[in-house]
Design an enzyme around this catalytic site. Structure first.
Site, PDB file in Angstrom:
ATOM      1  N   GLY A  96       3.906   2.901   4.939  1.00 10.84           N
ATOM      2  CA  GLY A  96       5.227   2.304   4.846  1.00 10.84           C
ATOM      3  C   GLY A  96       5.360   1.266   3.763  1.00 10.84           C
ATOM      4  O   GLY A  96       6.474   0.928   3.343  1.00 10.84           O
ATOM      5  N   LYS A 116      -0.672  -2.392  -1.826  1.00 10.99           N
ATOM      6  CA  LYS A 116       0.029  -2.727  -0.591  1.00 10.99           C
ATOM      7  C   LYS A 116       1.124  -3.734  -0.920  1.00 10.99           C
ATOM      8  O   LYS A 116       0.837  -4.826  -1.405  1.00 10.99           O
ATOM      9  CB  LYS A 116      -0.926  -3.313   0.445  1.00 10.99           C
ATOM     10  N   ASP A 256      -4.030   4.711  13.995  1.00  9.33           N
ATOM     11  CA  ASP A 256      -3.691   4.803  12.575  1.00  9.33           C
ATOM     12  C   ASP A 256      -4.356   3.702  11.758  1.00  9.33           C
ATOM     13  O   ASP A 256      -4.255   3.707  10.521  1.00  9.33           O
ATOM     14  CB  ASP A 256      -2.172   4.764  12.374  1.00  9.33           C
TER      15      ASP A 256
END
Length: 507
Positions: A96, A116, A256
């Site tokens: 995301g 990131k 995850d």
């Protein structure tokens, strides 16, 4: 700039994951940082890649690792995965706020680089795709600190920041980008995603990819699926044992966030133990305490079962006897119990300066357990207690001045004295050569400095005011965690104000 870095910039970027095809990712450029600047870089991570220490001085590097202008050969993409979060199926997740740039081959092997915080992706859900300076500093420092401690981890090459990008969290903060480095960012959740959505051909394709690049010995095993699962289970067991031994809490062990390579991945609401409390919950978003310190080993085992379920469609004979196929997968996970117990006992023996071959009657386990119970009963500082333990003199009375620094950590002197007498007796049967080197060996495995929350917070506050020197100074200290630091406060008890610090899933 020297030749190895030039080659990495131009001709040596590859993208293994992109070979899997568009069902596995979305290719997109991302959104970089406006007016970026360097916050910090890791010379150790650069050396791992075979890059010179001054790689970051080239202007194109700042733009590339802020997400603004990829280097030739980079192919930014976000991968898709699913997973269980806090034990509940969460459905599709994915990168995301992360972009996989590709990989480079260097003297230490192949490493992928990931940004990131470089903007929205199709998997951002309700997020903004950004990372803030606060959390970026925590991840950067802890990634490199864990590597220096010898604990398997993703690495952090750099942080870039921007004073003009404002990001809303609990408050308005400035944006940042962390460059992560790892041989692979494959997670349990990648496999869960395709199996859950009935895309078994893609699960097989991903499994073959994993075996080809990260578990080649499993390809020739009688059952490659159980062999690969056993490899992941063994690596995970050894990783979690090292977490427990050093007093590290991950904080959000969702499937995850579990690495297929047994790496510490996804630093968010992590913490290192101050006063020892097996029930401590470092993540203030974890309202049920699922990821409390003492529960980490069992959670990892649960997560491995979720991975096994994802691999079930790949098992030979699953169409005719699914129960037998499932049983075979579960059996392959038993190595986790064995490897975890052995690894943790070995790590704790080393922390107490004990030689395994002397323990003929199996008394080290109870001695270690009682030591941990003693620490827990007194909420004794975990790192300081182990560091001072190396100075314990078994030839002196327990109450002697030589042992005062350790003894003074415990209010209940009688309880400590009783345990210390057992410890002294155990040390006296150590081989003479082992006893002579005991203090040095213990100091080589019991760090003087770990990334406590208050150390990170001080660096963060100064960085948010525009001063990055403390981030860089602290990185230098954490690169040598077993050495007594020049600034004694780095290895001292946390200040009273540290008790008010909270970290959560937004951290």
């Amino acid at each position: 700039m020297n030749a190895p870095l030039q080659a990495a910039e131009t001709g040596r970027w590859t993208h293994r994951f992109a070979s899997l095809g568009p069902d596995f990712y979305t290719e997109l450029p991302g959104t970089g940082l406006p007016d970026p600047h360097w916050v910090a870089t890791s010379p150790d991570c650069a050396a791992l890649l075979g890059w010179p220490a001054d790689w970051w001085t080239r202007p194109e590097m700042l733009q590339a690792f802020s997400g603004n202008a990829p280097l030739p050969g980079m192919k930014p993409l976000a991968t898709v995965y699913s997973g269980h979060q806090f034990g509940v199926w969460a459905g599709q997740l994915g990168d995301g706020r992360a972009l996989l740039l590709g990989g480079v081959d260097g003297p230490n092997g192949h490493f992928e680089l990931q940004l990131k915080g470089a903007g929205l992706t199709p998997y951002s859900r309700r997020g903004d795709g950004r990372a803030v300076l606060r959390s970026s500093i925590r991840e950067f420092l802890c990634s490199e600190a864990m590597a220096a401690l010898g604990i398997p981890t993703t690495r952090a090459l750099a942080i870039t920041g921007s004073t003009t990008l404002k990001v809303q969290r609990e408050r308005v903060e400035t944006g940042a980008v962390v460059t992560r480095v790892a041989p692979s960012f494959l997670r349990f959740g990648h496999f869960e995603h395709f199996t859950h959505h009935g895309m078994e051909a893609r699960t097989r394709e991903l499994f073959d990819f994993f075996v080809r690049h990260h578990a080649p010995a499993c390809a020739d095993a009688p059952n490659p699926v159980t062999a690969a699962l056993a490899q992941v289970a063994a690596q995970t067991a050894e990783l979690v044992a090292q977490w427990q031994a050093v007093g590290f809490m991950h904080g959000v062990m969702n499937t995850d966030n579990m690495s297929m390579l047994g790496l510490t991945i996804d630093y968010g609401p992590f913490g290192f133990m101050d006063g020892f409390d097996p029930g401590h919950i470092c993540n203030h978003s974890d309202h049920q305490g699922r990821y409390a310190f003492a529960r980490q080993p069992q959670v990892a085992f649960w997560n491995l079962h979720a991975l096994a379920q994802a691999l079930l469609p790949l098992m030979p004979g699953v169409e005719t006897d699914a129960e037998a196929a499932g049983d075979a997968l579960i059996e392959s996970l038993e190595i986790y119990r064995e490897r975890f117990g052995t690894a943790l006992l070995g790590a704790m023996r080393a922390k107490l300066g004990l030689s395994a071959d002397v323990d003929e009657r199996g008394e080290d386990g109870p001695l270690i357990d009682d030591w941990l119970r003693l620490l827990a009963a007194h909420r004794t500082d975990y790192t300081i207690a182990h560091r001072r333990l190396s100075g314990f003199d078994p030839a002196q009375p327990v109450e002697a001045a030589a042992n005062a620094a350790l003894r003074d950590l415990f209010l209940d002197r009688a309880a400590f004295d009783a345990w210390a007498a057992r410890y002294a007796a155990r040390l006296k049967i150590e081989p003479a050569d082992a006893l002579a080197t005991r203090a040095g060996r213990m100091d080589a495995v019991n760090p003087a400095v770990v990334l406590r929350n208050h150390l990170a917070e001080t660096a963060i506050q100064r960085a948010e005011a525009g001063d990055f020197d403390e981030v860089r100074r602290l990185l230098a200290v954490l690169r040598r965690p077993f050495d007594a630091p020049a600034q004694a406060s780095d290895a001292d008890f946390p200040p009273d104000w540290a008790q008010t610090l909270e970290v959560s899933c937004s951290s």
